[in-house]
Design a protein around this motif. Structure first.
Motif, short mmCIF file in Angstrom:
data_model
loop_
_atom_site.label_atom_id
_atom_site.label_comp_id
_atom_site.label_asym_id
_atom_site.label_seq_id
_atom_site.Cartn_x
_atom_site.Cartn_y
_atom_site.Cartn_z
N THR A 234 95.23 53.66 30.91
CA THR A 234 96.03 52.98 29.89
C THR A 234 96.55 53.96 28.84
N ARG B 243 92.41 44.91 29.72
CA ARG B 243 91.32 44.05 29.27
C ARG B 243 90.05 44.86 29.01
N PRO C 15 96.42 44.90 34.36
CA PRO C 15 95.84 43.85 33.50
C PRO C 15 94.33 44.04 33.30
N THR C 16 93.63 44.38 34.38
CA THR C 16 92.18 44.63 34.27
C THR C 16 91.91 45.81 33.35
#
Length: 460
Positions: free
Chosen positions: A304, A47, A43-44
């Motif tokens: 990612t 973001r 999630p980090t």
């Protein structure tokens, strides 16, 4: 046995169990050493794609660096590679592709960390980084032969295969098949566009990648989701096929000849790694150009790339192929994926796939032109960069006139060889990756604490 057969044997050996075990094994080591960071910090990482500070030294934003790396990875591997893996290894190959991507995320993270940690500036003030630099600057001069070996491999792959011929042929063949345009005309136009972009350096390449990659990836994902939703009732059975085929032999059906578990594992892992390039050492060359002061920050953003490439785009391609049932037919490669799109969108589907394949291949050319350029700069300095770019453009032009099977095989071999020095460096520099990770996490925790305390003070 002729030369082609010999090269095919070498290629099969290079991309055989030893390299695949080393690639996945490195990812497993980092996964455990970093506490399953690809889960806990995903999630980090997602973001940060849009909210990274972008305040450090570098040539482009973190987002642009990610798009440049994705430009080189999101391409024919996502469309052709997935289809080939399923055709040979059955639906179970998709599971092993997921597994390779999961552990590959940890490897890609480590590559991004080291790319920033050991990057430098060339004589023109442009950022240079990647495996050749973290080998020399991180491990010392005695390891320079490994760095030279990597750089030579990178140049050869850029000029002779993944960066030019294979992508150009994908573009010219698909456009010829859909619109009947002479491949030579397409090749000349493509060459001119590539020249206009790459002679502007990383800034131009990143601008084009940032414009094309998110847009085309989003549209491609949307089209795949249309296929998935039209066969929504078949999804449970599809998951059964995937997981059963991953651990049991898949019987022959229709045009599918059947496959063993070993075939599913080999094709799933090999095509997965080929698509997302985790461990091959290419992506950290782009990551090094990011504007950041924190190696671990870019490591998370780089991670990612594998998530987007394999766990999203490749997965949706695989679902489209399996759900539509085309994997049991006689088609293979891009034609199989095209058939899946055509089954839901008879008129628009094939044309859209041609556009997707062409744009993805085009951005792959741009990404690899930069990778090869940085490898060239490491070996020969900045004086010959314009000459390298000119040769690269000529190779793109040549790719529309030639179909050299031997060159493709050699490029595939050298691409695999790139991974060896990179993986050695990653394993030896693991303590550095762990240290940088702890430093950044402490930085993040301190920021979160300050925000929390400020919120409480304001509330009072």
């Amino acid at each position: 046995m002729n030369l082609i057969d010999v090269l095919n044997s070498v290629d099969s050996f290079i991309w055989g169990p030893p390299l695949l075990v080393l690639l996945v094994g490195t990812g497993i080591l980092f996964t455990f050493r970093l506490g399953f960071l690809q889960i806990t910090k995903l999630p980090t990482a997602l973001r940060l794609i849009f909210k990274a500070e972008n305040s450090g030294n570098g040539d482009i934003s973190s987002f642009s660096a990610l798009c440049t790396a994705l430009a080189a990875t999101v391409g024919t591997g996502n469309i052709v590679g997935v289809a080939t893996a399923i055709k040979v290894g059955g639906p179970g190959a998709l599971f092993w592709m997921w597994l390779a991507a999961f552990f590959g995320m940890a490897t890609k993270y480590a590559e991004g960390v080291l790319a920033i940690k050991y990057r430098t500036k060339d004589e023109n003030g442009q950022t240079s980084g990647g495996p050749m630099y973290y080998i020399v600057n991180g491990l010392g001069q005695k390891y320079k032969p490994l760095a030279i070996f990597f750089a030579i491999s990178g140049i050869l792959v850029a000029l002779l295969g993944i960066g030019t011929f294979t992508q150009v042929n994908s573009i010219t063949d698909s456009i010829n098949g859909s619109f009947g345009i002479d491949p030579r005309i397409t090749g000349i136009i493509l060459t001119l566009i590539v020249a206009l972009v790459i002679f502007g350096g990383i800034q131009n390449i990143s601008k084009v990648a940032t414009a094309i990659v998110p847009f085309m990836s989003g549209i491609y994902i949307f089209m795949c989701l249309l296929i998935v939703f039209t066969s929504f009732n078949k999804i449970p059975a599809t998951f059964t096929l995937i997981f059963d085929g991953a651990f049991n032999s898949t019987a022959a059906v229709g045009g599918f000849l059947g496959s063993s578990v070993a075939m599913a594992i080999r094709n799933g892992i090999a095509r997965g790694v080929f698509s997302n390039e985790s461990g091959l050492g290419s992506a950290p060359i782009a990551a090094a150009a990011a504007k950041t002061n924190w190696p671990a920050e870019q490591g998370l953003i780089s991670m990612t790339g594998t998530f987007i490439d394999s766990l999203i785009i490749c997965s949706l391609t695989g679902f489209s192929i399996i759900l539509s049932g085309v994997w049991t037919g006689d088609l293979n490669g891009a034609l199989m994926t095209q058939s899946a799109f055509e089954s839901v969108l008879p008129n628009v589907g094939p044309l859209f796939l041609t556009l997707s394949l062409s744009l993805f291949a085009f951005t792959t050319i741009l990404g690899w032109s930069y990778y090869g350029e940085r490898c060239f700069e490491f070996l020969f300095g900045t004086k010959g960069i314009k000459g390298y770019r000119l040769v690269f453009v000529l190779m793109v032009l040549l790719g529309s006139f030639l179909k050299l099977e031997m060159v493709w095989i050699i490029a595939d071999i050298v691409n695999g060889l790139m991974a060896i020095p990179n993986l050695i460096a990653l394993i030896l520099l693991m303590p550095v990756v762990v240290k940088e990770t702890k430093l950044y996490m402490s930085h993040i925790n301190s920021i979160n604490k300050e925000v929390f305390e400020e919120y409480n003070d304001n509330a009072i």
